[in-house]
Design a protein around this motif. Structure first.
Motif, PDB file in Angstrom:
ATOM      1  N   SER A 153      -3.498 -18.169 -30.696  1.00 16.37           N
ATOM      2  CA  SER A 153      -2.215 -18.603 -30.145  1.00 16.37           C
ATOM      3  C   SER A 153      -2.154 -20.124 -30.057  1.00 16.37           C
ATOM      4  CB  SER A 153      -1.968 -17.966 -28.776  1.00 16.37           C
ATOM      5  OG  SER A 153      -2.899 -18.451 -27.842  1.00 16.37           O
ATOM      6  N   GLN A 154      -3.292 -20.750 -29.730  1.00 19.47           N
ATOM      7  CA  GLN A 154      -3.221 -22.211 -29.617  1.00 19.47           C
ATOM      8  C   GLN A 154      -3.158 -22.877 -30.986  1.00 19.47           C
ATOM      9  OE1 GLN A 154      -5.288 -23.937 -25.985  1.00 19.47           O
ATOM     10  NE2 GLN A 154      -6.233 -21.922 -26.120  1.00 19.47           N
ATOM     11  N   ALA A 155      -3.788 -22.261 -31.982  1.00 14.98           N
ATOM     12  CA  ALA A 155      -3.684 -22.817 -33.327  1.00 14.98           C
ATOM     13  C   ALA A 155      -2.233 -22.708 -33.801  1.00 14.98           C
ATOM     14  CB  ALA A 155      -4.612 -22.079 -34.283  1.00 14.98           C
ATOM     15  N   GLU A 156      -1.634 -21.562 -33.552  1.00 14.53           N
ATOM     16  CA  GLU A 156      -0.246 -21.351 -33.962  1.00 14.53           C
ATOM     17  C   GLU A 156       0.686 -22.351 -33.283  1.00 14.53           C
ATOM     18  OE1 GLU A 156       0.627 -17.268 -33.182  1.00 14.53           O
ATOM     19  OE2 GLU A 156       1.101 -16.866 -35.292  1.00 14.53           O
ATOM     20  N   ALA A 157       0.439 -22.546 -31.958  1.00 17.90           N
ATOM     21  CA  ALA A 157       1.293 -23.461 -31.210  1.00 17.90           C
ATOM     22  C   ALA A 157       1.194 -24.884 -31.758  1.00 17.90           C
ATOM     23  CB  ALA A 157       0.909 -23.443 -29.731  1.00 17.90           C
ATOM     24  N   GLU A 158       0.064 -25.209 -32.387  1.00 19.49           N
ATOM     25  CA  GLU A 158      -0.089 -26.551 -32.963  1.00 19.49           C
ATOM     26  C   GLU A 158       0.278 -26.553 -34.444  1.00 19.49           C
ATOM     27  OE1 GLU A 158      -0.773 -28.999 -31.047  1.00 19.49           O
ATOM     28  OE2 GLU A 158      -1.753 -28.109 -29.293  1.00 19.49           O
ATOM     29  N   GLY A 159       0.826 -25.439 -34.909  1.00 21.27           N
ATOM     30  CA  GLY A 159       1.224 -25.356 -36.317  1.00 21.27           C
ATOM     31  C   GLY A 159       0.050 -25.201 -37.277  1.00 21.27           C
ATOM     32  N   VAL A 198      -7.488 -30.332 -33.242  1.00 20.03           N
ATOM     33  CA  VAL A 198      -6.338 -29.438 -33.430  1.00 20.03           C
ATOM     34  C   VAL A 198      -5.401 -29.466 -32.224  1.00 20.03           C
ATOM     35  CG1 VAL A 198      -5.611 -27.046 -33.746  1.00 20.03           C
ATOM     36  CG2 VAL A 198      -7.546 -27.939 -35.055  1.00 20.03           C
ATOM     37  N   VAL A 199      -5.966 -29.250 -31.046  1.00 16.29           N
ATOM     38  CA  VAL A 199      -5.142 -29.277 -29.834  1.00 16.29           C
ATOM     39  C   VAL A 199      -4.711 -30.725 -29.585  1.00 16.29           C
ATOM     40  CG1 VAL A 199      -5.166 -28.889 -27.344  1.00 16.29           C
ATOM     41  CG2 VAL A 199      -6.397 -27.333 -28.855  1.00 16.29           C
ATOM     42  N   ARG A 200      -3.425 -30.917 -29.242  1.00 17.17           N
ATOM     43  CA  ARG A 200      -2.985 -32.292 -28.982  1.00 17.17           C
ATOM     44  C   ARG A 200      -3.668 -32.858 -27.745  1.00 17.17           C
ATOM     45  NH1 ARG A 200       2.629 -31.158 -28.292  1.00 17.17           N
ATOM     46  NH2 ARG A 200       1.811 -29.112 -28.806  1.00 17.17           N
ATOM     47  N   ARG A 201      -3.961 -34.148 -27.805  1.00 16.92           N
ATOM     48  CA  ARG A 201      -4.664 -34.816 -26.718  1.00 16.92           C
ATOM     49  C   ARG A 201      -3.953 -34.573 -25.381  1.00 16.92           C
ATOM     50  NH1 ARG A 201      -7.603 -40.345 -26.111  1.00 16.92           N
ATOM     51  NH2 ARG A 201      -7.205 -40.724 -23.930  1.00 16.92           N
ATOM     52  N   ARG A 202      -2.644 -34.613 -25.431  1.00 20.05           N
ATOM     53  CA  ARG A 202      -1.856 -34.480 -24.212  1.00 20.05           C
ATOM     54  C   ARG A 202      -2.095 -33.108 -23.547  1.00 20.05           C
ATOM     55  NH1 ARG A 202       2.448 -36.969 -21.640  1.00 20.05           N
ATOM     56  NH2 ARG A 202       2.045 -36.054 -19.586  1.00 20.05           N
ATOM     57  N   GLY A 203      -2.211 -32.080 -24.388  1.00 20.20           N
ATOM     58  CA  GLY A 203      -2.426 -30.729 -23.869  1.00 20.20           C
ATOM     59  C   GLY A 203      -3.723 -30.644 -23.090  1.00 20.20           C
ATOM     60  N   SER A 204      -4.790 -31.195 -23.647  1.00 17.61           N
ATOM     61  CA  SER A 204      -6.082 -31.158 -22.963  1.00 17.61           C
ATOM     62  C   SER A 204      -6.027 -32.005 -21.699  1.00 17.61           C
ATOM     63  CB  SER A 204      -7.186 -31.713 -23.870  1.00 17.61           C
ATOM     64  OG  SER A 204      -7.252 -30.956 -25.049  1.00 17.61           O
ATOM     65  N   GLU A 205      -5.326 -33.131 -21.799  1.00 22.46           N
ATOM     66  CA  GLU A 205      -5.265 -34.030 -20.644  1.00 22.46           C
ATOM     67  C   GLU A 205      -4.591 -33.326 -19.467  1.00 22.46           C
ATOM     68  OE1 GLU A 205      -3.747 -37.781 -21.829  1.00 22.46           O
ATOM     69  OE2 GLU A 205      -4.599 -38.816 -20.094  1.00 22.46           O
ATOM     70  N   ASP A 206      -3.502 -32.606 -19.770  1.00 19.47           N
ATOM     71  CA  ASP A 206      -2.800 -31.894 -18.699  1.00 19.47           C
ATOM     72  C   ASP A 206      -3.672 -30.803 -18.101  1.00 19.47           C
ATOM     73  OD1 ASP A 206      -0.682 -33.468 -19.095  1.00 19.47           O
ATOM     74  OD2 ASP A 206       0.527 -31.998 -20.214  1.00 19.47           O
TER      75      ASP A 206
END
Ligand code: PFF
Length: 465
Positions: free
Chosen positions: A81-87, A421-429
């Motif tokens: 799901s997270q790969a999909e969310a990041e395209g 893959v996961v955007r930096r912002r996502g991990s930061e949040d």
């Protein structure tokens, strides 16, 4: 991203901490750490292992928990799901699948060793440790591992214990049990370290564990005095860092998916890693002084703990009770770990609605039990060279494949996924760390340092670097 409905959530941050510590602290700390430290020659190995915990283990654990909690799903669906969310491609789910496979391999030999601990509860109860010395203690252990029937019996009992809990769901009572038992295990270990100070060769054991002599660990010398560099201890130290912290296969990730939002991931991770390391070092400090005082070989292999400690139980006042308690606690520590080994696979099979938790745990447990028969027979019927591959028994091969190949490989993919893959912002949040600089440091380690470190160790091990 859609939030999936999941079956469980820990009741509090403390519950998560206890479960994750219960997963991390297990046979890896008390059985495996001392025995591989002995096999690889002591202090320098310990140092490399500690560096791996700090540089790779802690950052990867944070990444796993954050992935799990963000997706609120089992590792396979979490990656998808997270790969999909990041395209990106859903094929990332394959990392979760590899983790399920690694768990199945780990469980197979883990259950055999936990079976030894179960058998030793009864040995202690029957007074079999009375007056043991190095030789008779070795014989007692040899009699256990030499008997396929006894090994298979205890392997079966332990696997059933694991399946029984996983089938009901991780939260059923286990939290409370672990709350009670972990501190008790620490107290008992402290007592054993005290005994080793009084009755063992403590200084020698201490120096063995902490004096760093790289040549003793990384140089292999032949009879003619010529020495060559060996990279195997490096791979073993890194593999063990993954194994002992339950990383690289989704166990901590799936526990993270049950973690409440408000809990701090970084804080929890550091505490779990410290507790885990403390237990391992204490086990080493209890065991090596006894090993030296009783003329045992530090590199004697998987039986080290089972041969050295009973000598102490047989000699100390109240040792029968202490012995029973120790092996009982070891069984519980192994139990709370083996449960987490199965959880990613069971969560995946049951959350997708194909199977009930009960069926899923029976099937996974049954398959691991089958493979575990091979691990058990490695000590008797299949111990001969005819049954070995690359000079390793099936037991050693299972451990090597899981700990030194699959877990670090899983860890590598986790760092690449979170770092690239996961955007930096996502991990930061999700991490919500107070200090942006600390977050920046973690991100740098996850993006560059940890993956490069893992790749280098792999290349080193196959002789490329
Ligand atoms: N960390 C456990 C131990 O040290 O005994 C073993 C383990 C548990 C490995 C869970 C991997 C895992 F996913």
């Amino acid at each position: 991203m859609t939030e999936r409905v999941i079956h469980n959530q820990w009741s509090s941050r403390l519950a998560f901490m206890l479960a994750a510590t219960g997963s991390a602290v297990g046979l890896g700390n008390i059985w495996k750490f001392p025995y591989i430290t002995g096999e690889y020659g002591g202090g320098a190995f310990v140092l490399v292992y500690l560096v791996c915990i700090a540089l790779i283990g802690i950052p990867v654990m944070m990444a796993e928990i954050l992935l799990g909690r963000r997706a609120r799903a089992n590792p396979i669906d979490a990656f998808r799901s997270q790969a999909e969310a990041e395209g990106r491609s859903r094929a990332w789910g394959g990392v979760g699948l590899m983790g399920v496979f690694a768990g199945f391999v780990i469980l197979s030999f883990y259950s055999v060793v936990a079976g030894w601990a179960l058998a030793y509860v009864f040995e202690a109860l029957s007074g079999a440790f009375d007056g043991l010395d190095g030789e008779t203690s070795g014989a007692l252990f040899g009699a256990l591992t030499g008997s396929p029937q006894r090994l298979l019996f205890w392997h079966t009992v332990f696997m059933l214990l694991t399946v029984a809990v996983v089938a009901r769901g991780v939260r059923s009572g286990l939290e409370r049990l672990v709350t009670l038992l972990m501190p008790l295990l620490l107290v008992l270990l402290a007592l054993l370290v005290g005994y080793a100070m009084a009755a063992g060769e403590f200084a020698r054991g201490f120096h063995y564990l902490f004096d760093v002599d790289f040549s003793r660990v990384f140089l292999q010398c032949g009879d003619d005095g010529a020495c060559t560099f060996t990279a195997e201890p490096l791979l073993a130290a890194m593999g063990h860092a993954f194994f002992t912290l339950s990383l690289g296969m989704g166990a901590i990730m799936v526990y993270g998916s049950y973690m409440p939002r408000e809990a701090s991931i970084a804080g929890s991770t550091v505490m779990i890693a410290i507790a885990d390391t403390l237990v391992a070092l204490m086990a080493g400090l209890a065991i090596f002084p006894l090993v030296f005082a009783n003329g045992l070989e530090p590199g004697a292999g998987p039986g080290l703990v089972f041969v050295s400690l009973p000598i102490a139980f047989g000699a100390m006042p109240g040792g029968q009770l202490v012995g029973v308690l120790f092996f009982l606690l070891l069984v519980f520590a192994a139990w709370s770990s083996s449960i987490s080994v199965m959880e990613p696979g069971v969560a995946w099979l049951s959350e997708n609605g194909h199977l009930s938790r009960g069926r899923a745990s029976l099937i996974l447990g049954g398959l691991a039990w089958l493979l575990g028969i091979g691990a058990a027979l490695s000590f008797n019927l299949w111990s001969g060279e005819d049954y070995q591959l690359f000079g390793k028994t099936l037991f050693d091969l299972e451990d090597f494949l899981a700990s030194n190949v699959l877990l670090p490989l899983g860890g590598l993919f986790i760092t690449l996924f979170v770092g690239w893959v996961v955007r930096r912002r996502g991990s930061e949040d999700e991490l919500a760390m107070h200090s942006p600089r600390l977050f920046g440091l973690w991100y740098f380690v996850i993006r560059y340092v940890a993956p490069a470190g893992i790749v280098l160790v792999f290349l080193n091990a196959i002789g490329v670097v």
